[in-house]
Design a protein around this motif. Structure first.
Motif, PDB file in Angstrom:
ATOM      1  N   LYS A  63       0.822  -1.214   0.000  1.00 60.32           N
ATOM      2  CA  LYS A  63       0.000   0.000   0.000  1.00 60.32           C
ATOM      3  C   LYS A  63       0.859   1.268   0.000  1.00 60.32           C
ATOM      4  O   LYS A  63       0.544   2.245  -0.683  1.00 60.32           O
ATOM      5  N   THR A  64       1.931   1.233   0.792  1.00 55.08           N
ATOM      6  CA  THR A  64       2.777   2.415   0.956  1.00 55.08           C
ATOM      7  C   THR A  64       3.935   2.346  -0.025  1.00 55.08           C
ATOM      8  O   THR A  64       4.821   1.496   0.110  1.00 55.08           O
ATOM      9  N   LYS A  65       3.931   3.211  -1.021  1.00 57.80           N
ATOM     10  CA  LYS A  65       4.911   3.139  -2.097  1.00 57.80           C
ATOM     11  C   LYS A  65       6.048   4.133  -1.906  1.00 57.80           C
ATOM     12  O   LYS A  65       5.839   5.285  -1.523  1.00 57.80           O
ATOM     13  N   ILE A  66       7.267   3.651  -2.164  1.00 54.26           N
ATOM     14  CA  ILE A  66       8.467   4.486  -2.223  1.00 54.26           C
ATOM     15  C   ILE A  66       9.272   4.036  -3.435  1.00 54.26           C
ATOM     16  O   ILE A  66       9.594   2.850  -3.563  1.00 54.26           O
ATOM     17  N   ASN A  67       9.570   4.973  -4.309  1.00 52.80           N
ATOM     18  CA  ASN A  67      10.387   4.652  -5.474  1.00 52.80           C
ATOM     19  C   ASN A  67       9.803   3.523  -6.322  1.00 52.80           C
ATOM     20  O   ASN A  67      10.530   2.710  -6.898  1.00 52.80           O
TER      21      ASN A  67
END
Length: 205
Positions: free
Chosen positions: A128-132
């Motif tokens: 759910k939590t996107k980084i890069n």
């Protein structure tokens, strides 16, 4: 879950099921010598390089035969006109063999195979939590799997707590490397095992 997402998950499971075949290399190395593995991985690297060249030159993935047997699905979009993840994985393995001890190589390659697989699957299913472009949930799965592998390697080779501590540190740093590998434009199949081996080597292993 829409049909496109279901298809993406199916393809990812298919890729990772093939990815898991790479566990044969830590198993082989456990029972063989460094020189034997260097010859084997070098031969496989050359073969993979040649296959990539032929595949790209003749656009083989566009042939119906390769689509029917599922080979077209193995390659990601950026691999279809360039070198495959397999070729980069063999480069990573060869470098690890040259700079690492047997326990460290088996640690690094097991992390590449198992941790990366779990990160990808968990990321696809629960991310759910996107980084890069990648998920924190996947990165946590990567780290926890790497910790379990570190415990296993420490136990199998009867190593001390310093090795375990260092391998846990390598697990954390490799999870960060995997999360940001897109930024460096480096294939994570190569950079993950090299980063683990490099960290362990710096700390004396």
């Amino acid at each position: 879950m829409n049909k496109k997402h279901q298809a993406d998950i199916y393809i990812e499971f298919y890729r990772k099921s093939i990815h898991l075949l790479g566990l044969i290399f830590p198993v082989l190395y456990h029972f063989s010598k460094n020189s034997t593995m260097i010859v084997l991985i070098t031969a496989l690297l050359v073969l993979s390089f040649i296959v990539d060249k032929i595949r790209v030159k003749f656009n083989l993935l566009e042939y119906n035969f390769f689509k029917k047997i599922g080979l077209s699905q193995i390659y990601r979009k950026h691999e279809q006109k360039s070198y495959s993840a397999l070729t980069f994985a063999f480069i990573g393995m060869l470098i690890c063999l040259l700079i690492s001890s047997k326990p460290v190589f088996n640690l690094a390659i097991s992390i590449l195979i198992l941790s990366d697989t779990n990160a990808s699957i968990i990321g696809k299913l629960f991310g759910k939590t996107k980084i890069n472009g990648k998920s924190i949930e996947g990165s946590i799965a990567f780290f926890l799997t790497s910790c379990a592998i570190s415990l296993f390697i420490t136990f199998i080779y009867e190593l001390d707590y310093k090795f375990l501590f260092t391998s846990l540190l390598a697990s954390l740093l490799s999870a960060i490397v995997e999360l940001y590998s897109n930024n460096a434009k480096l294939n994570d199949n190569m950079i993950i095992p090299i980063s683990v081996s490099a960290i362990m080597t710096i700390f004396g292993y």
